[in-house]
Design an enzyme around this catalytic site. Structure first.
Site, PDB file in Angstrom:
ATOM      1  N   ASP A  53       0.919  -1.304  -0.033  1.00  0.00           N
ATOM      2  CA  ASP A  53      -0.008   0.001   0.056  1.00  0.00           C
ATOM      3  C   ASP A  53       0.719   1.153   0.152  1.00  0.00           C
ATOM      4  O   ASP A  53       2.130   1.104   0.147  1.00  0.00           O
ATOM      5  CB  ASP A  53      -0.908   0.087   1.154  1.00  0.00           C
ATOM      6  CG  ASP A  53      -0.214  -0.389   2.557  1.00  0.00           C
ATOM      7  OD1 ASP A  53       1.010  -0.540   2.534  1.00  0.00           O
ATOM      8  OD2 ASP A  53      -0.929  -0.857   3.366  1.00  0.00           O
ATOM      9  N   ASP A 122      -7.239  -2.488  14.631  1.00  0.00           N
ATOM     10  CA  ASP A 122      -8.557  -2.857  14.359  1.00  0.00           C
ATOM     11  C   ASP A 122      -8.807  -4.226  13.355  1.00  0.00           C
ATOM     12  O   ASP A 122      -9.705  -4.507  12.569  1.00  0.00           O
ATOM     13  CB  ASP A 122      -9.416  -1.765  13.391  1.00  0.00           C
ATOM     14  CG  ASP A 122      -8.804  -1.283  11.875  1.00  0.00           C
ATOM     15  OD1 ASP A 122      -7.744  -1.857  11.732  1.00  0.00           O
ATOM     16  OD2 ASP A 122      -9.185  -0.299  11.611  1.00  0.00           O
TER      17      ASP A 122
HETATM   18  C1  GLP Z   1      -0.698   0.511   8.578  1.00  0.00           C
HETATM   19  C2  GLP Z   1      -0.056  -0.338   7.143  1.00  0.00           C
HETATM   20  C3  GLP Z   1      -0.382  -1.518   7.597  1.00  0.00           C
HETATM   21  C4  GLP Z   1       0.122  -2.004   8.778  1.00  0.00           C
HETATM   22  C5  GLP Z   1      -0.315  -1.216   9.953  1.00  0.00           C
HETATM   23  C6  GLP Z   1       0.317  -1.663  11.474  1.00  0.00           C
HETATM   24  O1  GLP Z   1      -2.103   0.542   8.404  1.00  0.00           O
HETATM   25  N1  GLP Z   1      -1.120   0.235   6.054  1.00  0.00           N
HETATM   26  O2  GLP Z   1       0.157  -2.394   6.588  1.00  0.00           O
HETATM   27  O3  GLP Z   1       0.216  -3.336   9.060  1.00  0.00           O
HETATM   28  O4  GLP Z   1      -0.354   0.320   9.674  1.00  0.00           O
HETATM   29  O5  GLP Z   1       1.421  -0.744  11.594  1.00  0.00           O
HETATM   30  P1  GLP Z   1       2.302  -0.788  12.814  1.00  0.00           P
HETATM   31  O6  GLP Z   1       3.206  -1.973  12.321  1.00  0.00           O
HETATM   32  O7  GLP Z   1       3.305   0.460  12.730  1.00  0.00           O
HETATM   33  O8  GLP Z   1       1.612  -1.081  13.930  1.00  0.00           O
END
Ligand code: GLP
Length: 245
Positions: A53, A122
């Site tokens: 993404d 979530d």
């Molecule tokens: C964003 C990304 C996800 C990721 C999530 C959690 O929403 N698009 O791909 O898994 O954050 O991020 P973190 O690993 O910093 O908790």
């Protein structure tokens, strides 16, 4: 463990296709893969990558773009070829056309061999927020308030993006293997609902219950709400050697 998994896939198929994630969670994985490249000769020269993404409206060279993240934390330290790196373009003037091309590019490479995933608090994967179609393809998604709040730390004094381009849940499910990483108490609820809850678009990662080859690599904090965690430890203890990483 995840790094060993990635290295094994590259060892078996030097021109493999990796699906990659951003966020804090995979940082340790990238650090270990860089170490394996520098100290053990892990070779990325034929590897192709597709990122999950990117933020919409954020140029690639913005310090908080996922492009910058990937080059700073991973790509610039390994011998990947720039033309083999694919990350959604958050500035594309034609989002639907771009998304269609992204899907076609994945197919043209023979599909994703190993998809690395994190998880949102979530239960989202990529930017597939709750109630995303479980069959969705690469497209634009509007973030939930929670995701905007989670991301606000990366966008000091600016408007936090409200949209992302993300591989769809259907796209992710076509990866031959998935590894989801989750660390810390903040993820415990999402992890438990994904592994032990009903399969539901309300918890997008729960669709991985339907994947033929998905592994969750999580720490004790992220595991603490799992009802059957003693059983999972038991499974791990009695795994046949040939199944171990
Ligand atoms: C964003 C990304 C996800 C990721 C999530 C959690 O929403 N698009 O791909 O898994 O954050 O991020 P973190 O690993 O910093 O908790």
């Amino acid at each position: 463990m995840a790094a060993q998994f990635v290295a094994r896939v590259i060892g078996k198929k030097p021109n493999c296709v990796l699906g990659l994630a951003t966020g804090n969670t995979p940082l340790m994985l990238y650090k270990e893969l860089i170490r394996m490249h520098q100290k053990e000769g892990l070779n990325f020269s034929e590897v192709t990558t597709f990122n999950l993404d990117e933020y919409v409206g954020i140029p690639a060279n913005h310090p908080s773009s996922y492009h910058t993240y990937m080059w700073e934390h991973f790509f610039k330290h390994i011998n990947i070829q720039e033309h083999n790196v694919n990350i959604p373009d958050g500035m594309t003037p034609d989002v639907p056309a771009f998304c269609k091309k992204y899907e076609e590019a994945i197919k043209a490479c023979g599909g994703i061999d190993l998809q690395i995933l994190g998880i949102g608090s979530d239960g989202h994967i990529g930017f597939n927020e709750p109630t995303s179609s479980l069959a969705s393809r690469t497209r634009i998604k509007t973030f939930t308030r929670q995701t905007i709040q989670d991301n606000s730390v990366f966008f000091t004094n600016e408007n936090v993006p409200h949209h992302g381009i993300t591989m769809g849940i259907g796209t992710i499910m076509e990866g031959r293997q998935c590894i989801l990483l989750a660390f810390g108490k903040k993820k415990a609820d999402a992890v438990a609902r994904s592994i032990e809850g009903p399969v539901s678009s309300m918890v997008p990662a729960s669709i991985l219950q339907m994947h033929p080859n998905a592994i969750f690599i999580i720490d004790e904090d992220a595991a603490h709400k799992l009802q059957k965690r003693d059983y999972y430890r038991w499974i791990y203890q009695y795994k046949p050697d040939w199944q171990r990483i």
